[in-house]
Scaffold this active site. Structure first.
Site, PDB file in Angstrom:
ATOM      1  N   PRO A   2     122.488  14.597  15.373  1.00 26.44           N
ATOM      2  CA  PRO A   2     121.557  15.501  15.936  1.00 26.44           C
ATOM      3  C   PRO A   2     120.851  14.880  17.059  1.00 26.44           C
ATOM      4  O   PRO A   2     120.101  13.807  17.354  1.00 26.44           O
ATOM      5  CB  PRO A   2     120.476  15.579  14.833  1.00 26.44           C
ATOM      6  CG  PRO A   2     121.175  14.617  13.657  1.00 26.44           C
ATOM      7  CD  PRO A   2     121.824  13.748  14.206  1.00 26.44           C
ATOM      8  N   GLU A   3     120.938  15.891  18.172  1.00 24.80           N
ATOM      9  CA  GLU A   3     120.139  15.766  19.436  1.00 24.80           C
ATOM     10  C   GLU A   3     119.028  16.477  19.297  1.00 24.80           C
ATOM     11  O   GLU A   3     119.018  17.222  18.502  1.00 24.80           O
ATOM     12  CB  GLU A   3     121.126  15.486  20.545  1.00 24.80           C
ATOM     13  CG  GLU A   3     122.040  14.187  20.472  1.00 24.80           C
ATOM     14  CD  GLU A   3     122.166  13.744  21.793  1.00 24.80           C
ATOM     15  OE1 GLU A   3     121.487  13.670  22.373  1.00 24.80           O
ATOM     16  OE2 GLU A   3     123.585  13.386  21.972  1.00 24.80           O
TER      17      GLU A   3
END
Length: 271
Positions: A2-3
């Site tokens: 997850p960014e």
DNA sequence: ACGAAGCCCTGCAAGC
DNA sequence: TGCTTGCAGGGCTTCG
């Protein structure tokens, strides 16, 4: 992994399901994340109502009257909405059970994430107080990047990945943004002109906004989602494409390690 | 003060 | 087939 776009997608996905809802139970199956999940959470979160769901960088902030639940997804974490009929998987470490039966379930195979119950004013918290601006905000622009980079010898890629300079630019998007901007990732941050920082700031915004928009399309079915955000691999132009052809000029992309991170760029298009 | 390296952890892929 | 090894990664922490 997850960014920022995935975290924002998660925030928007869970928001309609848990905002103004009361927690009735917390179940911790595996407390050892980045930092231990404390038993206080079990005692104090039940009875509280989620009054806001915010994001700062890659941190999710679930506000209640008593305290704030700070969640980081690390690199393999995810939050899903489910119910008590769905048995927890091997890496489903924490359940937050809501009145009426919904469950917010935290899964994190590599346990790089965290879930902290913070009672002091959240903006003063050590993890948040020295963060740089949000990349999609107006505070983040050419002048800002140019000003804080003067006399910095660090390569521009690790420079923009440092959350003290700007939050939410992870390895994938740093590679992509530098390619879009035509900037060599090894170039010293302090040597880039104001004009080139203008291009870079725009490219970072564009790449992140684009990813948020794409993430948004998989939002509709958040409750039933597999937890794998569409990830838009087909949109990636350099990341994961080392030794393949540059999509701009056709020459072979170069893969190196910069600050311990895999870095892919085109020696012809990025100067 | 800055920048580089170390560390946490598990899943996966490659090599034997 | 089943081991071992190496790698990936965010970001705090430590070291130079």
């Amino acid at each position: 992994m997850p960014e920022l776009p995935e975290v924002e997608t998660t925030r928007r996905g869970i928001l309609p399901h848990i905002l103004n809802r009361q927690v009735i139970q917390v179940i911790i199956r595996q407390p050892s994340l980045r930092w231990p999940v404390t038993p206080e959470l079990i005692d104090e979160l039940p009875g509280q109502t989620i009054s806001a769901i915010k994001r700062r960088g890659k941190y999710l902030l679930l506000d209640t009257k008593l305290a704030t639940l700070l969640i980081h997804l690390g690199m393999s974490g995810s939050l899903r909405l489910t119910n008590s009929e769905t048995p927890p998987g091997k890496h489903d470490h924490v359940d937050i059970v809501f009145e009426g039966g919904g469950i917010l379930r935290y899964c994190d195979p590599r346990r790089f994430g965290c879930m902290l119950w913070i009672k002091t004013p959240i903006e003063n918290h050590l993890l948040l107080h020295s963060l740089g601006p949000e990349p999609l905000s107006e505070d983040f622009d050419a002048e800002y990047l140019h000003r804080i980079s003067r006399n910095r010898k660090q390569a521009v890629k690790p420079f923009i990945m440092n959350s003290g300079n700007v939050v939410g630019v992870g390895n994938i998007y740093a590679n992509e943004a530098l390619f879009q901007a035509g900037i060599n990732p090894k170039r010293a941050a302090g040597n880039l002109s104001l004009a080139r920082y203008g291009v870079l700031a725009d490219c970072i915004k564009q790449v992140l906004q684009n990813a948020v928009d794409v993430g948004g399309t998989s939002l509709r079915d958040f409750t039933n989602s597999s937890g794998e955000p569409g990830y838009f691999k087909q949109l990636l132009q350099v990341y994961g494409r080392g030794c393949l052809d540059c999509l701009k000029c056709g020459r072979l992309l170069k893969e190196i390690r910069l600050g311990q991170r895999s870095t892919v760029y085109c020696t012809h298009c990025q100067k």
